[in-house]
Each structure stands twice: as C-alpha cells, then as structure tokens.
Design a protein around this motif. Structure first.
Motif, mmCIF file in Angstrom:
data_model
loop_
_atom_site.group_PDB
_atom_site.id
_atom_site.type_symbol
_atom_site.label_atom_id
_atom_site.label_comp_id
_atom_site.label_asym_id
_atom_site.label_seq_id
_atom_site.Cartn_x
_atom_site.Cartn_y
_atom_site.Cartn_z
ATOM 1 N N ARG A 190 0.849 -1.176 0.000
ATOM 2 C CA ARG A 190 0.000 0.000 0.000
ATOM 3 C C ARG A 190 0.892 1.236 0.000
ATOM 4 O O ARG A 190 2.046 1.171 0.449
ATOM 5 C CB ARG A 190 -0.907 0.051 1.247
ATOM 6 N N LYS A 199 -7.462 -2.095 -0.771
ATOM 7 C CA LYS A 199 -6.804 -3.386 -0.949
ATOM 8 C C LYS A 199 -5.318 -3.202 -1.210
ATOM 9 O O LYS A 199 -4.899 -2.242 -1.863
ATOM 10 C CB LYS A 199 -7.436 -4.153 -2.128
ATOM 11 N N ASP A 222 -2.989 -7.640 3.650
ATOM 12 C CA ASP A 222 -4.229 -8.393 3.437
ATOM 13 C C ASP A 222 -4.059 -9.902 3.552
ATOM 14 O O ASP A 222 -4.694 -10.673 2.817
ATOM 15 C CB ASP A 222 -4.856 -8.047 2.078
ATOM 16 N N ASP A 228 -4.891 -16.883 2.093
ATOM 17 C CA ASP A 228 -4.377 -15.602 1.603
ATOM 18 C C ASP A 228 -2.867 -15.666 1.412
ATOM 19 O O ASP A 228 -2.324 -15.145 0.426
ATOM 20 C CB ASP A 228 -4.712 -14.473 2.584
#
Length: 385
Positions: A190, A199, A222, A228
C-alpha cells in the motif's frame, strides 16, 4: 486447542526455507511489528502456534541510545525467543548507527528490521517512516549506517509502495537496501496515503521480486487467512509473507500458516470456549510482563478482535472491554457458551482501516529526492509508533 475438522486449501509451490542471515525461517512467515501489540506477551502467545520470525514493537534509535526507561522495557524478550528480532526506527544516520552498535555490543537482539513503512502523520511529518524512502540518498545512508554497525547481525528493511500514487519509491528502496547489505526486504503493498484502507496491490510485490534478485523479498498486506498467504506466494513469487492485522485476535493463524506451508490440512477455527482460553493465556502473559493492572488494561483493545464474528452480546462485549483483573476476566468468561463453533464469516480485516488521506510531510520534502539533509527534530524519544 482442539483441531476439530480440518480444511484443505488450494495448493501452491511453497518457497524453500527462508534464510535471513544465519537464521532459517521455516515456515517463511514473519510477524509484523505493530505498535502497542507485538510486545513480549503477544509474541509469546503467537510463538506457541508455530515457528517463524516474530518482531517486537518499533523502537526509536534515539530513545534506545538515551536508554529511555519505557524503551528499555519494550525490548524485553522471552528466554526462549530465538532469534530475538527488534525493529528500529530512525531518520538520522548517526543515531541509527549508534543504536545499532549498542544493540550489537550489548547483545540486545539477534536480528534488526528497519522501519520505513509507518504512515501515521506524527512520523511522516518529520520525514520518517513511509516518507523517508523518497529521499534516496538519506535512505541509503541510514541503511548503510545500520548494516555497517550491525557486523554479523542481519539487517532487513520494510517499506511501502510509496508516498502516494504519484510518488512511488519501492523499487528504488528495494535496490538500495539490497545494495547496502540488507539481508531481506519486505513490502507492505500500500502507499502511505492509503494507510490501511482499500486493498493491497500484490502486483507491486511481484514487480519488486523481479527487480530485487539478490536477497529474499517478503510480501505484506491483506493476509487474513492461510489461503491468503498461499495466494500471495502464488501470485507474486515472494519468498515469504509478513502478517500484521490478520493475527489480531487470531494468534492461531500462525498454526494455520505452518500447516499450509507444509502442505498439511489446516485445522478448523476454534470454538468460543477455546478462544476464551487463548484470551485468558494472553491476559496471564500481559500481567506477567506489565503487572495485572496495566496488563489487563492493555488487553482491552484486543477484546473486539477475539470476539469478531462470534455471537457475543453487546453488554458482554462492553464488560470485557472494561475488564481490570484476572478474576473479573474469569467471571466474564464463565458466562460464555463455550460450545459455539467458529463462525465462517469471522475472517477478514481487523484492526486499523480508516480511509485514505494526504500524507503529512516536512516543508519542501518533495523538492529534491537526492537531498540527504536530516529534517530538524526528526528523531524523537518515543518508541512504539
């Protein structure tokens, strides 16, 4: 904790054992340093569920050199914690060098991570955290000061994609860190302006992996479940994952990650009674570290994360959020229906999210990325972010 029914996850080609300096990190999982969270109590709790690298809260270089009492308490490590991993924050190469030398000379840690990812205004307005990699030469000097003074202690570097979409810094930061001797780099996918909203852009992790080939590249952002983590590795080719908010109220995530990276079925989530047992253990560890009164007050912020998704009523939740003693905690736990199974919808974002915002920077910060001047008053005496 009982395993219950197991879950089979979609497979992925698992990275070979992650090496950071002399340390094998197997599974290739790192607990991200989180201010007010990853103290010795929380790290002890997480380590009970799986191997990996568990990093303490952010420590400010100047505060360490000045032997600030709070900072010295924050660098407490459990007797069995190996390697002892400390995250250091600094904006002045001289302070970072002195702090690193102190860590080595006094044997305060075995591994040092460097913080260039914090997006909070009180950090970025002084040129620190996620703002700093924009100043390429200053960034280089700070990493160089750490690596040279670290001697044989491995140094790693964590950063974000950039300040905002118009000021991306991660590829240069990764190359510079590797060139200066960092043993691994980690990318929170990010920008600083995103903070923890929206996201994570995992494609940036893949691009960093292509650009930095001499050291391991870790991905962050995330990861709220074992699937994930497998998906991130499959999509980006990263050498390991860094887990932050995903383990809040879910320390057993490290058990799930260990199973997933070994190709084993992932245990089902715990019942409400089992979660209560984890919470009680967390309380004991905090009380041992900070005393019962302070420890239980610190536990309060974790309550909503532990009960996330469970049918725990509002009055009961509020009572847990005001708990002040182990006895009071035990009394409240006694009111729970311990047979309630783990809810399927209990995964997902927890902790800080908020919304995107303009990044607060020092005056003229974006004028010259090669300017290595240390901002006035940049290094503060406050550890923990």
């Amino acid at each position: 904790m009982a395993a219950g029914q197991c879950r089979n996850l979609k497979g992925v080609s698992v990275p070979s054992t992650l090496k950071i300096g002399p340390f094998a990190v197997d599974p290739p999982v790192v607990l991200a340093p989180m201010a007010g969270i990853t103290n010795v109590a929380f790290r002890q709790l997480c380590r009970r569920y799986g191997a990996g690298l568990y990093v303490c809260e952010m420590i400010t270089a100047r505060a360490l050199v000045e032997r600030d009492p709070m900072t010295m308490h924050m660098i407490t490590f459990d007797e069995g914690e190996n390697p002892r991993s400390m995250q250091l924050y600094g904006v002045d190469p001289r302070n970072v060098g002195e702090a690193t030398k102190m860590i080595v000379d006094e044997n305060l840690a075995d591994h040092m991570d460097m913080n260039f990812g914090c997006p909070v205004p009180k950090v970025t307005r002084k040129g620190g955290g996620a703002a700093l990699p924009y100043k390429r030469e200053l960034f280089r000097q700070i990493v160089r000061a750490a690596v040279r003074n670290a001697k044989d202690m491995p140094v790693t570097v964590k950063f974000r994609i950039g300040i905002d979409d118009d000021h991306l810094t991660y590829l240069d930061a990764g190359r510079i860190a590797a060139d200066e001797g960092a043993q691994a780099v980690a990318l929170h996918a990010r920008t600083a302006s995103q903070r923890y909203s929206g996201k994570a852009d995992w494609s940036a992790i893949a691009r960093l992996k292509e650009a930095v080939t001499s050291v391991p590249v870790l991905g962050n952002g995330d990861i709220f479940s074992a699937q994930d983590a497998l998906d991130m590795v499959a999509q980006t080719g990263c050498d390991g994952v860094v887990v932050g908010r995903g383990c809040l109220g879910r320390p057993w995530l490290f058990r799930d990650l260990q199973a997933a990276f070994r190709g084993e079925p992932v245990p089902a989530g715990p019942t409400l009674g089992e979660v209560a047992e984890v919470l009680r253990t967390h309380a004991e560890l905090l009380a041992a570290h900070d005393g019962e009164d302070k420890g239980l007050r610190d536990l309060r912020k974790h309550m909503a994360w532990y009960w996330h998704g469970f049918p725990v009523g509002g009055d009961t939740r509020r009572a847990f959020a005001m708990v002040s003693s182990l006895q009071q905690l035990d009394d409240l736990i006694g009111t729970l229906d311990k047979s309630v199974p783990f809810p399927e919808h209990a995964e997902g974002p927890r902790g800080r999210q908020g919304s995107a915002a303009k990044v607060v920077l020092p005056e003229g910060w974006l004028d010259d990325p090669e300017d290595a001047t240390v901002p006035a008053g940049a290094d503060v005496m406050h550890s923990g972010g």
